[in-house]
Scaffold this motif. Structure first.
Motif, PDB file in Angstrom:
ATOM      1  N   ASN A   1      19.769  -4.960 -21.958  1.00  0.00           N
ATOM      2  CA  ASN A   1      19.215  -4.427 -23.204  1.00  0.00           C
ATOM      3  C   ASN A   1      18.526  -5.509 -24.017  1.00  0.00           C
ATOM      4  O   ASN A   1      17.396  -5.321 -24.482  1.00  0.00           O
ATOM      5  CB  ASN A   1      20.338  -3.789 -24.033  1.00  0.00           C
ATOM      6  N   SER A   2      19.175  -6.669 -24.172  1.00  0.00           N
ATOM      7  CA  SER A   2      18.605  -7.743 -24.983  1.00  0.00           C
ATOM      8  C   SER A   2      17.303  -8.262 -24.386  1.00  0.00           C
ATOM      9  O   SER A   2      16.306  -8.443 -25.096  1.00  0.00           O
ATOM     10  CB  SER A   2      19.611  -8.890 -25.116  1.00  0.00           C
TER      11      SER A   2
ATOM     12  N   VAL B   1      14.442  -5.500 -24.631  1.00  0.00           N
ATOM     13  CA  VAL B   1      13.913  -5.355 -25.988  1.00  0.00           C
ATOM     14  C   VAL B   1      13.027  -6.542 -26.346  1.00  0.00           C
ATOM     15  O   VAL B   1      11.913  -6.378 -26.856  1.00  0.00           O
ATOM     16  CB  VAL B   1      15.062  -5.205 -27.005  1.00  0.00           C
TER      17      VAL B   1
ATOM     18  N   ALA C   1      17.191   1.660 -29.651  1.00  0.00           N
ATOM     19  CA  ALA C   1      16.571   0.481 -29.059  1.00  0.00           C
ATOM     20  C   ALA C   1      15.057   0.529 -29.169  1.00  0.00           C
ATOM     21  O   ALA C   1      14.400  -0.494 -29.367  1.00  0.00           O
ATOM     22  CB  ALA C   1      16.995   0.364 -27.595  1.00  0.00           C
TER      23      ALA C   1
ATOM     24  N   SER D   1      25.745  -3.655 -26.206  1.00  0.00           N
ATOM     25  CA  SER D   1      24.814  -4.527 -26.917  1.00  0.00           C
ATOM     26  C   SER D   1      25.583  -5.726 -27.447  1.00  0.00           C
ATOM     27  O   SER D   1      26.667  -5.571 -28.013  1.00  0.00           O
ATOM     28  CB  SER D   1      24.145  -3.778 -28.072  1.00  0.00           C
TER      29      SER D   1
ATOM     30  N   GLY E   1      20.088  -1.127 -33.673  1.00  0.00           N
ATOM     31  CA  GLY E   1      19.591  -1.361 -32.326  1.00  0.00           C
ATOM     32  C   GLY E   1      20.094  -0.301 -31.361  1.00  0.00           C
ATOM     33  O   GLY E   1      20.161   0.881 -31.691  1.00  0.00           O
ATOM     34  N   ALA E   2      20.426  -0.750 -30.135  1.00  0.00           N
ATOM     35  CA  ALA E   2      20.926   0.177 -29.120  1.00  0.00           C
ATOM     36  C   ALA E   2      22.190   0.871 -29.616  1.00  0.00           C
ATOM     37  O   ALA E   2      23.061   0.258 -30.219  1.00  0.00           O
ATOM     38  CB  ALA E   2      21.205  -0.583 -27.825  1.00  0.00           C
ATOM     39  N   GLN E   3      22.268   2.157 -29.334  1.00  0.00           N
ATOM     40  CA  GLN E   3      23.389   2.957 -29.815  1.00  0.00           C
ATOM     41  C   GLN E   3      24.426   3.167 -28.719  1.00  0.00           C
ATOM     42  O   GLN E   3      24.116   3.121 -27.520  1.00  0.00           O
ATOM     43  CB  GLN E   3      22.880   4.313 -30.306  1.00  0.00           C
TER      44      GLN E   3
ATOM     45  N   ALA F   1      13.998  -0.637 -32.483  1.00  0.00           N
ATOM     46  CA  ALA F   1      14.160  -2.087 -32.580  1.00  0.00           C
ATOM     47  C   ALA F   1      12.991  -2.800 -31.909  1.00  0.00           C
ATOM     48  O   ALA F   1      12.488  -3.813 -32.422  1.00  0.00           O
ATOM     49  CB  ALA F   1      15.481  -2.513 -31.931  1.00  0.00           C
ATOM     50  N   VAL F   2      12.553  -2.269 -30.781  1.00  0.00           N
ATOM     51  CA  VAL F   2      11.389  -2.844 -30.090  1.00  0.00           C
ATOM     52  C   VAL F   2      10.161  -2.788 -30.974  1.00  0.00           C
ATOM     53  O   VAL F   2       9.399  -3.762 -31.088  1.00  0.00           O
ATOM     54  CB  VAL F   2      11.134  -2.096 -28.762  1.00  0.00           C
TER      55      VAL F   2
ATOM     56  N   SER G   1      21.222  -4.821 -33.830  1.00  0.00           N
ATOM     57  CA  SER G   1      22.357  -4.100 -33.263  1.00  0.00           C
ATOM     58  C   SER G   1      23.621  -4.342 -34.088  1.00  0.00           C
ATOM     59  O   SER G   1      24.470  -3.457 -34.216  1.00  0.00           O
ATOM     60  CB  SER G   1      22.584  -4.546 -31.811  1.00  0.00           C
TER      61      SER G   1
ATOM     62  N   GLU H   1      17.124  -8.830 -31.962  1.00  0.00           N
ATOM     63  CA  GLU H   1      17.753  -7.645 -31.383  1.00  0.00           C
ATOM     64  C   GLU H   1      19.247  -7.637 -31.651  1.00  0.00           C
ATOM     65  O   GLU H   1      19.829  -6.600 -31.995  1.00  0.00           O
ATOM     66  CB  GLU H   1      17.476  -7.602 -29.882  1.00  0.00           C
TER      67      GLU H   1
END
Length: 285
Positions: free
Chosen positions: A82-83, A86, A143, A232, A225-227, A146-147, A220, A216
């Motif tokens: 993910n990190s 992104v 996410a 994350s 961020g990612a849910q 966030a991107v 998060s 990121e």
């Protein structure tokens, strides 16, 4: 007379900077870990084992388990995906939009340059976190948002770098010759300016990649961020903040993951600058 070629060959075979070697190794470890996580992790990152919750690092769970009994190592491995994703897409957005804007501003100058730079100043007035809050208010957390936020923040960075470097090149003789030959400014920018900026842009991309990892994680951390259930690093830190007294590994492990990744990318950027920038090589020769 015979010494000049030898000196030139020696300079061309200058040793690779230590920072580039160390940074490349650290970055490769993180990237390989993320790739391995696509096909294998020690445990299912979504599997909960309440009986094994808050288990300290051991042979069975090298990085311990969290308050749901999930394996922390597996979560960090998947969180790397993910990190990196992104940060990579965000840097791609920044470079894909910012570099053409910078080249255009440098090529035309005047009101075009003023318009581009004032737009940059407007974006710079809103940090990535504030942009994320604004985007989240409209589109909801995630996410992708966030991107978008990190990518928008990268646009003025690449615009300024490309514009500043391109402006110095437009005064060169080979550019004047290309203009005399009747080439358009757009064609000159693509054929002559951009290739000479690639080294600088690669270095800047490595630096912004590291910034993107931190951004990121920060987004998060505050829930933008990612849910869940997607792992994350930033959210792992947020969940661990109330348990550091009796389960410090919950904060230490994702913190180390962020540290190693950012350190590797930063060292890689410094090493690439030393390797690709002739002015740096001349000062250190």
């Amino acid at each position: 007379m015979t010494d000049a070629p030898a000196i030139a060959v020696a300079k061309s075979r200058a040793p690779w900077p230590l920072s580039l070697i160390v940074g490349g190794v650290l970055t490769a470890v993180v990237v390989v870990t993320a790739l391995i996580a696509f096909v294998w992790t020690p445990y299912d990152v979504e599997a909960q084992n309440i009986a094994a919750k808050l288990t300290a690092p051991s042979v069975i769970h090298p990085f311990g388990t969290d308050h749901f009994g999930r394996d922390v190592l597996s979560m960090i491995m998947v969180g790397a995906q993910n990190s990196l994703a992104v940060a990579l897409v965000a840097v791609g957005i920044g470079a894909g939009i910012g570099v053409p804007l910078g080249l255009t501003a440098a090529a035309h100058g005047g009101w075009v340059d003023d318009l581009v730079m004032r737009g940059n100043d407007l974006i710079f007035a809103f940090p990535a976190l504030l942009l994320a809050v604004m985007i989240t208010a409209v589109m909801g957390p995630g996410a992708i948002n966030a991107v978008i936020a990190i990518g928008l923040f990268n646009i003025p960075v690449f615009t300024r770098v490309a514009r500043g470097a391109a402006q110095t090149l437009w005064a060169r003789e080979y550019i004047l010759a290309a203009r005399t030959a009747g080439k358009s400014k757009a064609l000159i920018s693509l054929q002559h300016i951009l290739p000479n900026l690639m080294g600088l842009l690669i270095v800047q991309a490595a630096i912004q990649f590291a910034v993107g990892i931190v951004a990121e994680a920060g987004l998060s951390y505050v829930g933008l961020g990612a849910q869940p259930p997607a792992p994350s690093w930033g959210r792992m830190l947020a969940e661990a903040q109330t348990m550091t007294g009796f389960a410090p590994w919950l904060a230490v492990m994702p913190g180390l993951a962020i540290f190693v990744t950012v350190l590797g990318l930063s060292l890689t950027g410094d090493g690439l600058r030393d390797r690709l920038d002739p002015r740096v090589r001349e000062r250190r020769a």
